[in-house]
Design a protein around this motif. Structure first.
Motif, PDB file in Angstrom:
ATOM      1  N   GLN A   1      -1.562  11.581  -7.712  1.00 62.39           N
ATOM      2  CA  GLN A   1      -0.126  11.720  -7.909  1.00 62.39           C
ATOM      3  C   GLN A   1       0.569  11.077  -6.710  1.00 62.39           C
ATOM      4  O   GLN A   1       0.352  11.493  -5.572  1.00 62.39           O
ATOM      5  CB  GLN A   1       0.268  13.189  -8.027  1.00 62.39           C
ATOM      6  N   LEU A   2       1.358  10.061  -6.978  1.00 66.20           N
ATOM      7  CA  LEU A   2       2.049   9.335  -5.926  1.00 66.20           C
ATOM      8  C   LEU A   2       3.314  10.070  -5.547  1.00 66.20           C
ATOM      9  O   LEU A   2       4.204  10.253  -6.370  1.00 66.20           O
ATOM     10  CB  LEU A   2       2.361   7.924  -6.403  1.00 66.20           C
ATOM     11  N   GLY A   3       3.372  10.495  -4.283  1.00 70.31           N
ATOM     12  CA  GLY A   3       4.536  11.235  -3.816  1.00 70.31           C
ATOM     13  C   GLY A   3       4.301  12.716  -3.892  1.00 70.31           C
ATOM     14  O   GLY A   3       4.289  13.296  -4.973  1.00 70.31           O
TER      15      GLY A   3
ATOM     16  N   TYR B   1      -4.962   7.829 -13.008  1.00 68.33           N
ATOM     17  CA  TYR B   1      -6.228   8.523 -13.172  1.00 68.33           C
ATOM     18  C   TYR B   1      -7.386   7.528 -13.158  1.00 68.33           C
ATOM     19  O   TYR B   1      -7.206   6.321 -13.331  1.00 68.33           O
ATOM     20  CB  TYR B   1      -6.236   9.324 -14.482  1.00 68.33           C
ATOM     21  N   SER B   2      -8.553   8.072 -12.963  1.00 67.32           N
ATOM     22  CA  SER B   2      -9.788   7.325 -13.086  1.00 67.32           C
ATOM     23  C   SER B   2     -10.766   8.173 -13.880  1.00 67.32           C
ATOM     24  O   SER B   2     -10.969   9.344 -13.556  1.00 67.32           O
ATOM     25  CB  SER B   2     -10.354   6.991 -11.707  1.00 67.32           C
ATOM     26  N   SER B   3     -11.322   7.583 -14.926  1.00 67.91           N
ATOM     27  CA  SER B   3     -12.255   8.336 -15.760  1.00 67.91           C
ATOM     28  C   SER B   3     -13.228   7.378 -16.423  1.00 67.91           C
ATOM     29  O   SER B   3     -12.832   6.320 -16.905  1.00 67.91           O
ATOM     30  CB  SER B   3     -11.490   9.122 -16.823  1.00 67.91           C
ATOM     31  N   SER B   4     -14.469   7.783 -16.514  1.00 73.61           N
ATOM     32  CA  SER B   4     -15.494   6.945 -17.130  1.00 73.61           C
ATOM     33  C   SER B   4     -15.584   7.171 -18.642  1.00 73.61           C
ATOM     34  O   SER B   4     -16.290   6.437 -19.341  1.00 73.61           O
ATOM     35  CB  SER B   4     -16.857   7.237 -16.491  1.00 73.61           C
ATOM     36  N   VAL B   5     -14.857   8.171 -19.128  1.00 70.69           N
ATOM     37  CA  VAL B   5     -14.806   8.463 -20.566  1.00 70.69           C
ATOM     38  C   VAL B   5     -13.337   8.568 -20.968  1.00 70.69           C
ATOM     39  O   VAL B   5     -12.463   8.745 -20.113  1.00 70.69           O
ATOM     40  CB  VAL B   5     -15.540   9.777 -20.900  1.00 70.69           C
ATOM     41  N   PRO B   6     -13.059   8.412 -22.256  1.00 69.59           N
ATOM     42  CA  PRO B   6     -11.659   8.564 -22.688  1.00 69.59           C
ATOM     43  C   PRO B   6     -11.099   9.904 -22.241  1.00 69.59           C
ATOM     44  O   PRO B   6     -11.673  10.949 -22.538  1.00 69.59           O
ATOM     45  CB  PRO B   6     -11.770   8.472 -24.214  1.00 69.59           C
TER      46      PRO B   6
ATOM     47  N   LEU C   1       1.898  24.768 -19.300  1.00 69.77           N
ATOM     48  CA  LEU C   1       1.689  23.454 -19.883  1.00 69.77           C
ATOM     49  C   LEU C   1       3.017  22.825 -20.283  1.00 69.77           C
ATOM     50  O   LEU C   1       3.807  23.429 -21.012  1.00 69.77           O
ATOM     51  CB  LEU C   1       0.794  23.574 -21.115  1.00 69.77           C
ATOM     52  N   LEU C   2       3.260  21.598 -19.794  1.00 69.74           N
ATOM     53  CA  LEU C   2       4.443  20.842 -20.175  1.00 69.74           C
ATOM     54  C   LEU C   2       4.174  19.974 -21.384  1.00 69.74           C
ATOM     55  O   LEU C   2       4.953  19.937 -22.337  1.00 69.74           O
ATOM     56  CB  LEU C   2       4.881  19.924 -19.034  1.00 69.74           C
ATOM     57  N   LEU C   3       3.080  19.225 -21.314  1.00 72.03           N
ATOM     58  CA  LEU C   3       2.719  18.319 -22.399  1.00 72.03           C
ATOM     59  C   LEU C   3       1.290  17.838 -22.191  1.00 72.03           C
ATOM     60  O   LEU C   3       0.714  18.040 -21.116  1.00 72.03           O
ATOM     61  CB  LEU C   3       3.674  17.130 -22.478  1.00 72.03           C
ATOM     62  N   LYS C   4       0.752  17.193 -23.236  1.00 76.15           N
ATOM     63  CA  LYS C   4      -0.614  16.695 -23.149  1.00 76.15           C
ATOM     64  C   LYS C   4      -0.788  15.462 -24.031  1.00 76.15           C
ATOM     65  O   LYS C   4      -0.067  15.275 -25.027  1.00 76.15           O
ATOM     66  CB  LYS C   4      -1.611  17.765 -23.574  1.00 76.15           C
ATOM     67  N   TYR C   5      -1.728  14.630 -23.620  1.00 78.63           N
ATOM     68  CA  TYR C   5      -2.179  13.518 -24.435  1.00 78.63           C
ATOM     69  C   TYR C   5      -3.668  13.702 -24.695  1.00 78.63           C
ATOM     70  O   TYR C   5      -4.445  13.868 -23.758  1.00 78.63           O
ATOM     71  CB  TYR C   5      -1.950  12.175 -23.736  1.00 78.63           C
TER      72      TYR C   5
ATOM     73  N   LYS D   1      -3.218   3.003 -21.042  1.00 78.80           N
ATOM     74  CA  LYS D   1      -4.631   2.814 -20.714  1.00 78.80           C
ATOM     75  C   LYS D   1      -4.834   1.629 -19.775  1.00 78.80           C
ATOM     76  O   LYS D   1      -5.629   1.707 -18.828  1.00 78.80           O
ATOM     77  CB  LYS D   1      -5.433   2.601 -22.002  1.00 78.80           C
ATOM     78  N   SER D   2      -4.096   0.553 -20.005  1.00 83.35           N
ATOM     79  CA  SER D   2      -4.269  -0.658 -19.192  1.00 83.35           C
ATOM     80  C   SER D   2      -3.881  -0.421 -17.739  1.00 83.35           C
ATOM     81  O   SER D   2      -4.400  -1.084 -16.838  1.00 83.35           O
ATOM     82  CB  SER D   2      -3.448  -1.801 -19.769  1.00 83.35           C
ATOM     83  N   GLU D   3      -2.969   0.512 -17.524  1.00 83.68           N
ATOM     84  CA  GLU D   3      -2.509   0.824 -16.170  1.00 83.68           C
ATOM     85  C   GLU D   3      -3.128   2.111 -15.639  1.00 83.68           C
ATOM     86  O   GLU D   3      -2.828   2.508 -14.508  1.00 83.68           O
ATOM     87  CB  GLU D   3      -0.983   0.947 -16.152  1.00 83.68           C
ATOM     88  N   THR D   4      -3.963   2.734 -16.417  1.00 84.21           N
ATOM     89  CA  THR D   4      -4.549   4.055 -16.113  1.00 84.21           C
ATOM     90  C   THR D   4      -3.491   4.996 -15.553  1.00 84.21           C
ATOM     91  O   THR D   4      -3.659   5.616 -14.498  1.00 84.21           O
ATOM     92  CB  THR D   4      -5.752   3.954 -15.147  1.00 84.21           C
ATOM     93  N   SER D   5      -2.388   5.088 -16.293  1.00 82.35           N
ATOM     94  CA  SER D   5      -1.280   5.914 -15.820  1.00 82.35           C
ATOM     95  C   SER D   5      -0.817   6.892 -16.892  1.00 82.35           C
ATOM     96  O   SER D   5      -1.039   6.681 -18.096  1.00 82.35           O
ATOM     97  CB  SER D   5      -0.102   5.038 -15.387  1.00 82.35           C
ATOM     98  N   PHE D   6      -0.161   7.927 -16.427  1.00 85.90           N
ATOM     99  CA  PHE D   6       0.410   8.951 -17.320  1.00 85.90           C
ATOM    100  C   PHE D   6       1.608   9.548 -16.588  1.00 85.90           C
ATOM    101  O   PHE D   6       1.622  10.687 -16.178  1.00 85.90           O
ATOM    102  CB  PHE D   6      -0.652  10.010 -17.630  1.00 85.90           C
ATOM    103  N   HIS D   7       2.642   8.749 -16.429  1.00 86.04           N
ATOM    104  CA  HIS D   7       3.817   9.170 -15.670  1.00 86.04           C
ATOM    105  C   HIS D   7       4.701  10.111 -16.475  1.00 86.04           C
ATOM    106  O   HIS D   7       4.885   9.937 -17.679  1.00 86.04           O
ATOM    107  CB  HIS D   7       4.644   7.955 -15.237  1.00 86.04           C
TER     108      HIS D   7
END
Lengths: 113, 110
Positions: A6-8, A25-30, A46-50, A69-75
């Motif tokens: 988490q940046l910041g 994030y970094s993960s070797s599986v989905p 819980l706020l939300l989930k993907y 996925k391309s940015e490995t982000s979930f802002h």
């Protein structure tokens, strides 16, 4: 190995301004990705989930997040901050057995009047 | 109801004393249960998880132990507390693919 960044550690916004809390994030599986909110001396809510499907997910209290996925982000975003949004926010990832969560270090959101 | 109860809410204990924190859940039987600790400067750390009665997995070596004597009960224990055991202890349950958290127990070791 899985990790969440988490940046910041502290984000300050004015009431009515855009809220943007960053999570990579970094993960070797989905991954399954989550945002939780914590108010002082309380548990995590819980706020939300993907998990799968639509990459833009909407949660409670007007928050939403986009899985990229391309940015490995979930802002996490909210168009207009409210004083009641002041809390600590945690991004988390599960992708292995038994749905164990790996957490980021958290971002403290301050909302100024 | 899928409510999670944690007891006690707060606890102040001297170094070297024993510890027992309890988590009980309502609703679905045989849930996966988890213990996390939140300590200043160390974020949220998974301590133990359980997939059923008597089945405990430890994630980190430490001064603590866990037990699951009943389907909906998860207990965190220590024989002798250390100063470093201070923190906010959270119990969570799995529902589908998502963990939901209890209200927590604030432990201060003096």
């Amino acid at each position: 190995a899985q990790s969440v960044t988490q940046l910041g550690s502290h984000v300050s916004v004015s009431e009515g301004a855009l809220v943007l809390l960053r999570c990579n994030y970094s993960s070797s599986v989905p991954p399954y990705l989550f945002w939780y909110v914590q108010y002082p001396n309380q548990g995590l809510q819980l706020l939300l989930k993907y998990t799968t499907g639509a990459t833009l997910v909407k949660g409670i209290n007007g928050f939403e997040a986009e899985f990229k996925k391309s940015e490995t982000s979930f802002h996490l975003t909210k168009p207009s901050a409210h004083m009641s949004d002041a809390a600590e926010y945690f991004c988390a990832l599960s992708g292995g057995s038994n749905y164990k969560l790996t957490f980021g270090k958290g971002t403290l959101l301050t909302v100024n009047p | 109801s899928q409510t999670i109860h944690q007891w006690p809410a707060t606890l102040v204990q001297p170094v070297g004393s024993p510890l027992s924190l309890e988590c009980t859940v309502e609703g679905t039987s045989n849930p996966n249960l988890y213990w996390y600790r939140q300590a200043a400067g160390r974020g949220l750390q998974l301590l133990f998880y359980s997939v059923g009665i008597g089945q405990i997995s430890s994630e980190v070596p430490q001064n603590l132990s866990a037990s699951r004597p009943q389907d909906r009960q998860f207990i965190l224990s220590s024989k002798k507390l250390l100063l470093s055991d201070s923190g906010f202890y959270l119990c969570a349950r799995l529902l589908g693919n998502t963990q939901y958290f209890g209200p927590g127990t604030r432990l201060t070791v003096l």
